[in-house]
Design a protein around this motif. Structure first.
Motif: not given
Length: 108
Positions: A25-42, A44-47
């Motif tokens: 879960q820690h690894a997945r949380i880190e991945e999701l943080f990266l998607l939120v920080v680096g993502g855009t639009g949907q 980013r919202r989904d992450a």
């Protein structure tokens, strides 16, 4: 003669080590943080939505399983360690609450 095929056995409960689960879960949380920080639009919202859900589940598991066990460690280190984590988690929850209220697309 009729040919029969064996059906696979119904899946039983899967035993997973709680430490392995929390580390995954820690690894997945880190991945999701990266998607939120680096993502855009949907994306980013989904992450962000997935991150909020995972953090809630993860923190509950730690509070109900890991923290009580950690407090039973020999010596006085367990209580101090748990108290430090709880202080960090309290700050993280406040930040997350503010982020949820503002929305992931907020410029702040």
């Amino acid at each position: 003669m009729r040919k029969t095929t064996a059906r696979p056995a119904a899946p039983g409960p899967v035993e997973e080590d709680v430490v392995d689960l929390l580390l995954a879960q820690h690894a997945r949380i880190e991945e999701l943080f990266l998607l939120v920080v680096g993502g855009t639009g949907q994306v980013r919202r989904d992450a962000f939505d997935a991150l909020v859900r995972l953090l809630a589940v993860h923190e509950t598991a730690e509070e109900e399983v890991v923290h009580p066990l950690s407090r039973t460690l020999p010596g006085e280190g367990g209580d101090a360690m748990v108290d430090e984590r709880l202080a960090e988690e309290k700050q993280a929850k406040q930040t997350l609450k503010a982020l949820v209220a503002a929305g992931v697309d907020d410029a702040g």
